[in-house]
Scaffold this motif. Structure first.
Motif, PDB file in Angstrom:
ATOM      1  N   UNK A   1       0.748  -1.284  -0.094  1.00  0.00           N
ATOM      2  CA  UNK A   1       0.039  -0.119   0.023  1.00  0.00           C
ATOM      3  C   UNK A   1       0.889   1.149  -0.183  1.00  0.00           C
ATOM      4  N   UNK A   2       2.147   1.120  -0.468  1.00  0.00           N
ATOM      5  CA  UNK A   2       2.598   2.370  -0.781  1.00  0.00           C
ATOM      6  C   UNK A   2       2.303   3.128  -1.950  1.00  0.00           C
ATOM      7  N   UNK A   3       1.820   2.421  -3.005  1.00  0.00           N
ATOM      8  CA  UNK A   3       1.221   2.826  -4.130  1.00  0.00           C
ATOM      9  C   UNK A   3      -0.309   2.682  -3.992  1.00  0.00           C
ATOM     10  N   UNK A   4      -1.197   3.733  -3.973  1.00  0.00           N
ATOM     11  CA  UNK A   4      -2.363   3.446  -3.992  1.00  0.00           C
ATOM     12  C   UNK A   4      -3.190   4.329  -5.090  1.00  0.00           C
ATOM     13  N   UNK A   5      -2.620   5.135  -5.473  1.00  0.00           N
ATOM     14  CA  UNK A   5      -3.082   6.104  -6.556  1.00  0.00           C
ATOM     15  C   UNK A   5      -2.575   5.932  -7.980  1.00  0.00           C
ATOM     16  N   UNK A   6      -3.541   6.461  -9.109  1.00  0.00           N
ATOM     17  CA  UNK A   6      -2.849   6.464 -10.298  1.00  0.00           C
ATOM     18  C   UNK A   6      -1.807   7.373 -10.536  1.00  0.00           C
ATOM     19  N   UNK A   7      -1.756   8.435  -9.668  1.00  0.00           N
ATOM     20  CA  UNK A   7      -0.705   9.526  -9.989  1.00  0.00           C
ATOM     21  C   UNK A   7       0.400   9.107  -9.227  1.00  0.00           C
ATOM     22  N   UNK A   8       0.406   8.038  -8.581  1.00  0.00           N
ATOM     23  CA  UNK A   8       1.867   7.825  -8.024  1.00  0.00           C
ATOM     24  C   UNK A   8       2.924   7.426  -8.937  1.00  0.00           C
ATOM     25  N   UNK A   9       3.915   7.731  -8.637  1.00  0.00           N
ATOM     26  CA  UNK A   9       5.029   7.532  -9.734  1.00  0.00           C
ATOM     27  C   UNK A   9       6.051   6.483  -9.359  1.00  0.00           C
ATOM     28  N   UNK A  10       6.742   5.450 -10.276  1.00  0.00           N
ATOM     29  CA  UNK A  10       7.493   4.503 -10.145  1.00  0.00           C
ATOM     30  C   UNK A  10       8.665   4.847 -11.186  1.00  0.00           C
ATOM     31  N   UNK A  11       9.742   5.155 -10.656  1.00  0.00           N
ATOM     32  CA  UNK A  11      11.145   5.713 -11.340  1.00  0.00           C
ATOM     33  C   UNK A  11      12.159   4.664 -11.593  1.00  0.00           C
ATOM     34  N   UNK A  12      12.623   4.320 -12.385  1.00  0.00           N
ATOM     35  CA  UNK A  12      14.064   3.619 -12.530  1.00  0.00           C
ATOM     36  C   UNK A  12      15.212   4.299 -12.172  1.00  0.00           C
ATOM     37  N   UNK A  13      16.234   3.906 -11.881  1.00  0.00           N
ATOM     38  CA  UNK A  13      17.378   4.635 -11.649  1.00  0.00           C
ATOM     39  C   UNK A  13      17.669   5.685 -12.791  1.00  0.00           C
ATOM     40  N   UNK A  14      17.555   4.770 -13.906  1.00  0.00           N
ATOM     41  CA  UNK A  14      18.059   5.805 -15.301  1.00  0.00           C
ATOM     42  C   UNK A  14      17.173   7.034 -15.477  1.00  0.00           C
ATOM     43  N   UNK A  15      15.691   6.742 -15.176  1.00  0.00           N
ATOM     44  CA  UNK A  15      14.661   7.696 -15.303  1.00  0.00           C
ATOM     45  C   UNK A  15      15.232   8.806 -14.277  1.00  0.00           C
ATOM     46  N   UNK A  16      15.423   8.602 -13.059  1.00  0.00           N
ATOM     47  CA  UNK A  16      15.593   9.379 -11.992  1.00  0.00           C
ATOM     48  C   UNK A  16      16.533  10.234 -12.560  1.00  0.00           C
ATOM     49  N   UNK A  17      17.859   9.700 -12.959  1.00  0.00           N
ATOM     50  CA  UNK A  17      19.123  10.502 -13.526  1.00  0.00           C
ATOM     51  C   UNK A  17      18.730  11.276 -14.584  1.00  0.00           C
TER      52      UNK A  17
END
Length: 867
Positions: free
Chosen positions: A544-560
């Motif tokens: 339940x860390x992710x609960x909404x459609x607006x929650x974002x998951x990034x990879x290390x490459x995307x973050x950088x």
């Protein structure tokens, strides 16, 4: 080529050139250094300045008792703080000592020797067995091992490390690193880097960086500025008040006499010195000298309570800082999950889910399924029924079936290899059955038939359906292992599909509760993991860390690929960083701190150490590496995120306790300050003797400090939003109580001394001895009743009071001693007894501060509702 290891001469030469394997220890603070650091507290600095002025400049009518009082307050606060932190550090060092006691097997002069880990040198041949920690950086020269590198890269999957073919060409699959763990098999390694030059050692050196200033210290610095201004203004006012009184009022406003007094330089010098004495006294009165000691008491007492909840506090301010968290960056493996792989289910060839072996009882192909688990497996049960050997997948498979007895021998086998992506074994049954397990793309693609539940072999026509089912499980964070078999040979072709096994590092049972508790407290959680994006997202949804459609998951490459400003704008929605690198954690910590938010970081690996150090509060796991523990402020002994939520609760409770004590002390201080400033204008000199002031200081600094230090942690505290770093330690509510109750207390004190009505009830005495006895009692009991006001924002002053029995004991003790002093204090305390009527009258006047404050609370809440 035979490996014989270094000779004694080569060991000495290597140690001379490259050093030994000792990791440089962070500079340990001595008891004296910690004591000196404690003197840097902002409030203590003001007290030391006041003390210095008294000692250096005030030689006339020197107030030794007040000076001793300040000295005692400073000494106790710094000493308790130092003892607590030094003791905590000693407990931590004891926890770490086991690291230096590790023994390692090496090959030297063709002999196997057991030596301390610190004695390893470059060129040594180290013998690695299952369960060993790799003692230095190097490469495999003989054999092969599966290595758990999660302490370095955060990934739970074991990596196969193989021996080099040519020592001049070394690949990643040949290298091993200090701090990683040998999961299975045996090998020999050659050491290339030792001590501080290892990856482990380099990260350890990064921990020398300064830690960020704690929110409590920032707020106390702000409080010190406010108090010093109030003290300086008060000092000026009382100086003007005194000089006006002796120069103007005493001369009946006669200009000639005033001029004559001013031009009498010797007399004026005496007046000015006494005025300076009064001004320093006012500064001391304004400063809550008991606050440093109370803060130390509340931190150290709660530190002991937290240890019972599996939370070891290394740095005292780390507790309070935890209560101010805005963002928590948490590791996944071992913190949110159990940190070990388990079989969640077996899915047969027809797609039926088997989560319990009893469901196989009606299967005609039961033996084939069980043999697939049992024989194509390098793990086994030891005498204590623990699964040992093999990699994590093998262990999970064997635990699932719980069978160790093998009726057949293994004739041939193909060991698992990260390049092959499968393993196989042939057993000596009548059909020479061969069992295969491995990745879907390797095994399923070679299956032409399947085994149905009746034990019949049929043509496999629905591979797409199986692949779709596999994808569904992998998207939910499962690792899938395909099982198949054939007869007579180990060639990877014409296999019979048996089914697939789902393996997962399951969530801890307390994870969801811990996350909910932390998020309910208004703290954002970001999960940082080395797992793939799909797996990380699945786990984040599970807990339940992710609960909404607006929650974002990034990879290390995307973050950088994003700038710092872009990340700051996205931060409220960022929930997961997948395929994370160590530098990603440090960068996120820096960005969050630049936003004036308080960030916490959890970690257990060497790779987590720099971020743990840079974060406002670092939480290391008890099972983690020594480097991570060295970097952390708090160690979570049971690796449980629920324990982190308890640390946050205690941190918030501590901050509330400090605020309550500040209300109590500043209310009494304001009362005393107001009487000191206004008194001379209306003919009231300071009505408290030095001995009485010492007793008041004992109450305010020691007993009340103890009383407020034991306030209980209440679950409702976790429903409040985090405090902004910009929020001062004294808020509007506190100002209202300090000012209204403080001024009311001062007014009733002045009226008590000047009112003729009071003198009709309380005897005055030839030398005002009875009136002054009553006044002393009034001042003390006003303080006692105000303590109950300060303890809670509720109108019900007894809310949760039985949870703090120390509070009742301390103020009960103060009341009993005060009544004793009223009747037995004599000339020392200038107390000569009161009649029952006088005592009841004093108590009623003192008690009036309670209904006045209840009215204040009522109007404050009404204004808040209307706002």
């Amino acid at each position: 080529m035979k490996i014989s290891g270094l000779s004694n001469e080569q060991v000495l030469e290597s140690r001379k050139v490259n050093g030994n394997n000792q990791i440089s220890q962070l500079k340990k603070h001595t008891f004296l250094q910690l004591l000196i650091e404690s003197l840097g507290d902002p409030i203590i600095k003001i007290l030391l300045i006041a003390l210095m002025i008294k000692v250096v400049f005030l030689f006339k009518d020197f107030d030794w008792f007040e000076t001793i009082g300040i000295l005692i307050a400073v000494f106790l606060a710094t000493l308790i703080s130092t003892i607590s932190e030094y003791g905590s550090e000693a407990a931590f060092r004891k926890l770490q000592k086991e690291t230096d006691d590790v023994a390692v097997k090496v090959l030297r002069d063709n002999k196997i020797l057991t030596i301390p880990i610190n004695d390893i040198v470059v060129g040594d041949i180290v013998i690695l067995n299952e369960g060993d920690k790799v003692p230095a950086d190097g490469f495999i020269v003989e054999g092969s091992v599966f290595v758990d590198e999660s302490s370095i890269n955060g990934e739970t999957k074991e990596v196969l490390k193989q021996s080099v073919i040519n020592e001049k060409i070394i690949y990643d699959h040949n290298k091993v690193f200090r701090g990683t763990i040998i999961y299975s098999k045996n090998a020999k390694m050659k050491v290339t880097e030792v001590g501080d030059k290892t990856i482990y050692g380099k990260l350890s050196l990064e921990l020398q960086e300064d830690v960020p200033t704690s929110p409590l210290k920032i707020r106390l610095t702000g409080l010190a500025k406010i108090i010093s201004r109030i003290g300086y203004i008060g000092a000026v006012l009382v100086t003007v008040s005194y000089l006006f009184s002796v120069i103007v009022i005493n001369n009946n406003f006669n200009i000639d006499l005033i001029i004559k007094t001013i031009t009498n330089y010797k007399l004026m010098a005496n007046y000015l010195i006494y005025a300076l004495t009064l001004s320093v006294t006012i500064i001391v009165v304004a400063v809550p000298e008991g606050l440093p000691m109370m803060i130390t008491l509340v931190l150290s007492s709660n530190m002991k309570k937290m240890l019972k909840n599996n939370v070891l506090v290394r740095r005292l301010v780390g507790i309070e800082t935890a209560g101010n968290l805005n963002v928590l960056l948490t590791d996944k493996t071992g913190t949110l999950t159990k940190g070990k792989l388990e079989v969640t289910c077996f899915v047969d060839a027809k797609g039926k889910i088997i989560d319990n072996l009893n469901k196989l009882n009606n299967y005609n192909n039961r033996e084939i399924i069980l043999n697939s688990f049992l024989y194509n497996n390098e793990s086994m049960f030891d005498v204590d029924n623990n699964v040992v050997g093999g990699n994590s997948t093998d262990k999970a498979l064997l635990k699932f079936i719980g069978i160790n007895k093998q009726s057949y021998k293994k004739l041939e086998k193909i060991e698992f290899d990260s390049k092959l992506k499968y393993s196989a074994v042939m057993i000596n049954d009548s059909k020479k059955t061969c069992y295969f397990k491995g990745a879907s793309e390797k095994i399923l693609s070679q299956c032409t038939k399947y085994l149905d539940n009746d034990g019949k072999i049929r043509i496999l026509l629905e591979k797409e359906k199986i692949e779709s089912n596999i994808k569904r499980y992998t998207s939910n964070g499962n690792r899938v292992v395909i099982l198949a078999y054939k007869e007579n040979d180990l060639k990877l072709s014409s296999l019979v599909y048996v089914g697939f096994v789902c393996i997962k590092d399951e969530l801890r049972s307390e994870t969801k509760e811990g996350i909910k508790t932390i998020e309910d407290a208004g703290i954002d959680i970001i999960m940082i993991t080395g797992d793939a994006k799909d797996t990380a997202e699945s786990i984040a949804k599970d807990c339940k860390i992710i609960k909404k459609n607006t929650d974002i998951v990034l990879t290390s490459n995307e973050l950088n690929s994003y700038t710092d400003d872009k990340i700051k704008s996205m931060l409220p929605n960022i929930k997961v960083i997948a395929r994370a690198m160590p530098q990603d954690k440090s960068r996120l910590v820096r960005i969050i701190e630049e936003m004036n938010l308080v960030v916490g970081m959890t970690g257990d690996g060497v790779n987590d150490a720099p971020a743990l150090k840079k974060a406002n509060v670092g939480f290391a796991m008890g099972s983690g590496t020594e480097v991570s523990k060295e970097a952390a402020d708090i160690i979570i002994l049971d690796d449980n995120i629920l324990s982190i939520s308890k640390a946050i609760l205690y941190g918030r409770t501590i901050f509330k306790s400090i605020r309550k004590f500040i209300i109590y002390q500043l209310t009494v201080n304001l009362c005393a300050l107001f009487v000191s400033i206004v008194g001379p204008f209306i003919g009231v000199s300071t009505p408290i003797t030095i001995i009485q002031m010492l007793w008041i200081n004992m109450i305010m600094d020691t007993f009340s400090g103890l009383a407020f230090s034991f306030e209980p942690p209440l679950p409702e505290t976790m429903q409040e939003k985090p405090k902004s770093l910009k929020e001062p330690i004294i808020n509007k509510y506190m100002y209202s109580e300090i000012i209204i109750t403080g001024l009311y207390s001062a007014i009733i004190c002045i009226i008590f001394l000047k009112s003729n009505i009071v003198r009709t009830i309380v005897r005055v005495g030839p030398k005002y001895e009875y009136l002054m006895t009553a006044y002393f009692a009034l001042f003390i009991f006003i303080g006692i009743f105000n303590a109950f006001n300060a303890r809670t924002e509720r109108k019900n002053l007894f809310a949760n009071i039985l949870k703090n029995k120390v509070f009742l004991l301390m103020f009960g003790f103060i009341a009993i001693v005060q009544i004793y002093l009223i009747y037995n204090g004599g000339n020392l305390f200038r107390t000569y007894g009161l009649t029952i009527t006088e005592l009841i009258f004093v108590l009623l006047i003192a008690f009036s501060v309670i209904p006045v404050d209840i009215l204040r609370k009522y109007f404050i809440k009404k204004l808040d509702k209307n706002a």
